[in-house]
Design a protein around this motif. Structure first.
Motif, short mmCIF file in Angstrom:
data_model
loop_
_atom_site.label_atom_id
_atom_site.label_comp_id
_atom_site.label_asym_id
_atom_site.label_seq_id
_atom_site.Cartn_x
_atom_site.Cartn_y
_atom_site.Cartn_z
N LEU A 255 0.73 -1.40 -0.06
CA LEU A 255 0.03 0.04 -0.01
C LEU A 255 0.87 1.25 0.03
O LEU A 255 1.28 1.63 1.00
CB LEU A 255 -1.02 0.01 1.39
CG LEU A 255 -1.84 1.28 1.35
CD1 LEU A 255 -2.70 1.34 0.19
CD2 LEU A 255 -2.59 1.18 2.73
N PRO A 256 0.86 1.89 -1.33
CA PRO A 256 1.74 3.23 -1.29
C PRO A 256 0.95 4.13 -0.34
O PRO A 256 -0.23 4.21 -0.54
CB PRO A 256 1.63 3.81 -2.75
CG PRO A 256 1.49 2.37 -3.42
CD PRO A 256 0.85 1.47 -2.47
N PHE A 257 1.64 4.76 0.62
CA PHE A 257 0.79 5.92 1.58
C PHE A 257 1.63 6.82 2.10
O PHE A 257 3.00 6.70 2.07
CB PHE A 257 0.39 4.90 2.81
CG PHE A 257 -0.55 5.10 3.42
CD1 PHE A 257 -1.87 4.74 3.44
CD2 PHE A 257 -0.26 6.10 4.79
CE1 PHE A 257 -2.76 5.26 4.24
CE2 PHE A 257 -1.30 6.60 5.50
CZ PHE A 257 -2.74 5.86 5.25
N PHE A 258 1.11 8.04 2.33
CA PHE A 258 1.63 9.14 2.97
C PHE A 258 0.68 10.11 3.64
O PHE A 258 -0.42 9.93 3.33
CB PHE A 258 2.60 10.07 1.80
CG PHE A 258 1.76 10.99 1.00
CD1 PHE A 258 1.23 12.24 1.48
CD2 PHE A 258 1.50 10.43 -0.22
CE1 PHE A 258 0.40 12.93 0.53
CE2 PHE A 258 0.75 11.29 -1.21
CZ PHE A 258 0.39 12.49 -0.82
N GLY A 259 1.21 10.74 4.74
CA GLY A 259 0.08 11.53 5.48
C GLY A 259 -0.66 10.69 6.05
O GLY A 259 -0.40 9.58 6.80
N ILE B 94 0.71 -13.03 -14.62
CA ILE B 94 -0.61 -13.02 -13.97
C ILE B 94 -0.23 -13.45 -12.62
O ILE B 94 -1.05 -12.64 -11.44
CB ILE B 94 -1.63 -13.96 -14.99
CG1 ILE B 94 -1.93 -13.28 -16.19
CG2 ILE B 94 -3.01 -14.04 -13.86
CD1 ILE B 94 -2.38 -11.85 -15.95
N PRO B 95 0.21 -14.94 -12.28
CA PRO B 95 0.06 -15.18 -10.86
C PRO B 95 1.10 -14.24 -9.70
O PRO B 95 0.90 -13.77 -9.05
CB PRO B 95 0.94 -16.56 -11.05
CG PRO B 95 0.74 -17.08 -12.37
CD PRO B 95 0.59 -15.74 -13.31
N VAL B 96 2.16 -13.87 -10.63
CA VAL B 96 3.20 -13.01 -9.67
C VAL B 96 2.46 -11.71 -9.40
O VAL B 96 2.72 -11.23 -8.49
CB VAL B 96 4.54 -12.99 -10.40
CG1 VAL B 96 5.34 -12.01 -9.56
CG2 VAL B 96 5.33 -14.19 -10.59
N GLY B 97 2.16 -10.89 -10.34
CA GLY B 97 1.51 -9.65 -10.58
C GLY B 97 0.12 -9.55 -9.68
O GLY B 97 -0.06 -8.62 -8.83
N ALA B 98 -0.41 -10.74 -9.60
CA ALA B 98 -1.73 -10.92 -8.54
C ALA B 98 -1.46 -10.84 -7.20
O ALA B 98 -2.32 -10.45 -6.41
CB ALA B 98 -2.65 -12.19 -8.87
N ILE B 99 -0.17 -11.18 -6.90
CA ILE B 99 0.29 -11.24 -5.46
C ILE B 99 -0.02 -9.93 -4.84
O ILE B 99 -0.56 -9.68 -3.69
CB ILE B 99 1.83 -11.56 -5.37
CG1 ILE B 99 1.58 -13.11 -5.70
CG2 ILE B 99 2.14 -11.55 -3.68
CD1 ILE B 99 3.28 -13.60 -5.72
N TRP B 100 0.44 -8.86 -5.73
CA TRP B 100 0.31 -7.31 -4.93
C TRP B 100 -1.33 -7.06 -4.65
O TRP B 100 -1.46 -6.64 -3.54
CB TRP B 100 1.02 -6.42 -5.85
CG TRP B 100 0.44 -5.06 -5.56
CD1 TRP B 100 0.39 -4.32 -4.55
CD2 TRP B 100 -0.36 -4.08 -6.43
NE1 TRP B 100 0.10 -3.18 -4.50
CE2 TRP B 100 -0.50 -2.90 -5.79
CE3 TRP B 100 -0.55 -4.13 -7.93
CZ2 TRP B 100 -1.17 -1.94 -6.38
CZ3 TRP B 100 -1.39 -3.06 -8.44
CH2 TRP B 100 -1.66 -1.74 -7.43
N LEU B 101 -2.04 -7.23 -5.63
CA LEU B 101 -3.40 -6.95 -5.72
C LEU B 101 -4.28 -7.83 -4.57
O LEU B 101 -5.24 -7.41 -3.89
CB LEU B 101 -4.05 -7.00 -7.02
CG LEU B 101 -3.66 -6.13 -8.00
CD1 LEU B 101 -4.19 -6.65 -9.45
CD2 LEU B 101 -3.91 -4.65 -7.69
N ILE B 102 -3.93 -8.95 -4.48
CA ILE B 102 -4.50 -10.05 -3.32
C ILE B 102 -4.26 -9.35 -2.02
O ILE B 102 -4.87 -9.42 -1.11
CB ILE B 102 -4.09 -11.51 -3.78
CG1 ILE B 102 -4.73 -11.77 -5.16
CG2 ILE B 102 -4.36 -12.30 -2.54
CD1 ILE B 102 -4.23 -13.31 -5.56
N ASP B 103 -2.69 -9.17 -1.94
CA ASP B 103 -2.45 -8.52 -0.49
C ASP B 103 -3.01 -7.39 -0.27
O ASP B 103 -3.44 -6.96 0.88
CB ASP B 103 -0.90 -8.48 -0.50
CG ASP B 103 -0.42 -8.21 0.80
OD1 ASP B 103 -0.30 -9.14 1.72
OD2 ASP B 103 -0.03 -7.10 1.29
N LEU B 104 -3.26 -6.57 -1.24
CA LEU B 104 -3.76 -5.21 -0.99
C LEU B 104 -5.45 -5.23 -0.62
O LEU B 104 -5.59 -4.64 0.62
CB LEU B 104 -3.78 -4.35 -2.15
CG LEU B 104 -4.53 -2.93 -2.25
CD1 LEU B 104 -3.86 -2.16 -1.00
CD2 LEU B 104 -4.25 -2.23 -3.62
#
Length: 548
Positions: free
Chosen positions: A63-67, A228-238
């Motif tokens: 999760l990119p985040f600031f403030g 697809i499998p590797v890229g989905a890791i980010w979205l699933i975790d988000l």
């Protein structure tokens, strides 16, 4: 005047004894200036620096985040790579934003490498070099190739997309691995809109000539298995970590210039695209048009020409149909236009090549001379009226002799003069001199004027002034706020100040705002960047009963 020469009388490409290290040297002089030595600037650098700072301090990886808010305009890959570089370099004393900005240089260098490999694969030995020259000379790349911001991943991804698709004719499986990495970069570092464009390009190319065979299915399947499998890791975790942030990304940012599912944007910026592309992609665009025209008889029989043509055509169509295009989105065009330009450089007519060469030498030579003259006026104070005007444009700057930048600007200027006397075929000479001219102007600007620019663009002083005012507040309490995104990010990055908003803001007795304070309000602090009249910030103390 354009002069026709028969093919037998045209100049031939340089012999194999050409020294590739000269191109590498040019790339270094183009990439390095501007990466270190200044605070984050607008647009985008302040927000990016704040996100990287939060990752370094332990923010959850997906999760990119600031403030107090997510920052989901792009995927987190750029921030990850920047944080990985900033962590060890920060231990050595380099500022986080300077260390992180070096990753832009790495991604830019990778893009140059990808374009060079694609040019060699498509057009033969020594042709990749001229494609890289055209890319370096593109006006729109100068800022984004030195900017602390994720859009540089777009350039890198589409440069390697071109190479992967060209390479698929010889090595389908290895090309599929490269293609999968390209798609993965777009999933994790950009948006689904650019991913869809890259997939569309790969599918359309598969219907052409040597690509139209069963082996190409291996390329596509290998890419899918990786991306697809590797890229989905980010979205699933988000989704698991912060469902609300994922819903916001899907609704507003998932498709880039097409916005998201909840607010899709179409056909809103075609006029902007048509107005900006000619200068953004100069001189790659006119040279690409000549490359198409000069090879028009071979377009049907030479799929190697169709690959960059299809990439450029689909990229332009994708931009014209979008409803929220930003300047950085135009980076999708530069790799394909550079390749098309390389296809026609050696057949460029003498008059056109001479005109481009003369225009580049005069424009960049005069521009660099004016930068040197202005710098001398500012630091010598003569004539006084001109010096005062330059000082007034950046009031926070204190004239001083920065010998590192001065030596860098002098070295680049001397090398440019040396390049002018080297002999090459006229078409390549024009492109080389143009790329060197862009490098000259950028190098002199950064070498001489970076401290002056930094003094007028940085938010550091105004944020630290607020920090000092808050340190005197006992107890400090929380702060609510309604300020620009750049200021919000600066507060987080420079001073660790995080403004509250929404229901949580009701608990705060201090409010930070910008503009003109309400009459009768209790102003505890006010400030602005030196020389800035439009952005003025003030801190209001609310009465105990609430309200202003």
């Amino acid at each position: 005047m354009l002069t026709y020469l028969p093919p037998s009388e045209r100049e031939t490409p340089p012999p194999p004894s050409d020294k590739p290290w000269l191109l590498l040297l040019l790339c270094v002089f183009w990439v390095f200036p501007g990466l270190v030595g200044h605070d984050p600037w607008k647009p985008g650098e302040l927000e990016t620096a704040a996100v990287i700072g939060r990752f370094l301090s332990g923010q959850h990886w997906s999760l990119p985040f600031f403030g107090e808010q997510p920052y989901l305009i792009a995927g987190p890959l750029y921030y990850w790579s920047a944080a990985l570089l900033a962590w060890p370099l920060g231990k050595l004393g380099l500022a986080v934003h300077d260390a992180a900005r070096l990753i832009t240089g790495v991604w830019t260098a990778l893009a140059m490498w990808g374009v060079g490999l694609a040019g060699r694969e498509l057009f033969g030995r020594r042709q990749g070099r001229v494609c890289v020259m055209v890319l370096i000379g593109s006006i729109g790349l100068v800022v984004w190739g030195h900017h602390l911001a994720p859009p540089i991943l777009t350039l890198t991804a589409f440069a390697w997309l071109a190479y992967a698709l060209a390479y698929a004719r010889r090595q389908p499986l290895l090309a599929g691995l490269l293609l999968g990495l390209v798609w993965l970069v777009l999933i994790a570092g950009s948006n689904l809109g650019q991913l869809g464009l890259a997939v569309l390009m790969a599918v359309v190319v598969g219907a052409l000539g040597p690509w139209r065979r069963s082996a190409y299915l291996v390329t596509l399947l290998a890419a899918l298995v990786i991306a697809i499998p590797v890229g989905a890791i980010w979205l699933i975790d988000l989704v698991r970590y912060d469902p609300a942030a994922f819903a916001q990304w899907l609704r507003l940012f998932a498709f880039g210039p097409y916005d998201g599912i909840g607010s899709s944007a179409w056909l809103g910026t075609a006029g902007y695209v048509l107005a900006v592309v000619p200068w953004f992609a100069w001189p790659a665009l006119p040279l690409a048009c000549w490359g198409i025209w000069s090879n028009r008889a071979e377009l049907g029989s030479q799929p190697k020409l169709l690959l960059p043509l299809i990439m450029a055509g689909l990229g332009l169509l994708w931009l014209l149909l979008a409803g929220d295009v930003r300047e950085s989105d135009l980076l999708v065009l530069l790799p394909s236009l550079s390749l098309l330009a390389g296809a026609g450089i050696d057949s460029l007519r003498r008059g056109a090549a001479a005109a481009l060469n003369w225009f580049g030498v005069m424009t960049f030579g005069i521009g660099a001379a004016l930068l040197w003259l202005g710098w001398l006026i500012l630091h010598l104070g003569a004539p006084a009226s001109w010096g005062n005007a330059l000082q007034a444009a950046s009031p926070a700057y204190e004239p001083s002799w920065h010998f590192g930048g001065l030596l860098s600007a002098a070295a680049i200027s001397a090398l440019w003069c040396w390049v002018l006397v080297r002999k090459r075929p006229l078409g390549r000479l024009a492109v080389t001199n143009w790329a060197c001219g862009v490098t000259l102007l950028w190098g002199v600007l950064i070498g001489l004027w970076q401290p002056w620019l930094d003094a007028s663009k940085s938010y550091r002083d105004v944020v630290m002034s607020l920090r000092q005012a808050l340190d005197q507040q006992v107890p400090p309490g929380c702060i609510a706020g309604e300020v620009s995104t750049s200021m919000l990010a600066s507060l987080d990055y420079f001073a660790g100040i995080r403004l509250r908003s929404g229901p949580a803001a009701a608990e705060c007795s201090l409010v930070l705002r910008q503009g003109t304070p309400p009459v009768g309000s209790w102003i505890r602090w006010e400030g602005q960047r030196a020389g800035e009249s439009r952005e003025r910030f003030y801190l209001i103390q609310l009465p105990e009963g609430g309200g202003e």
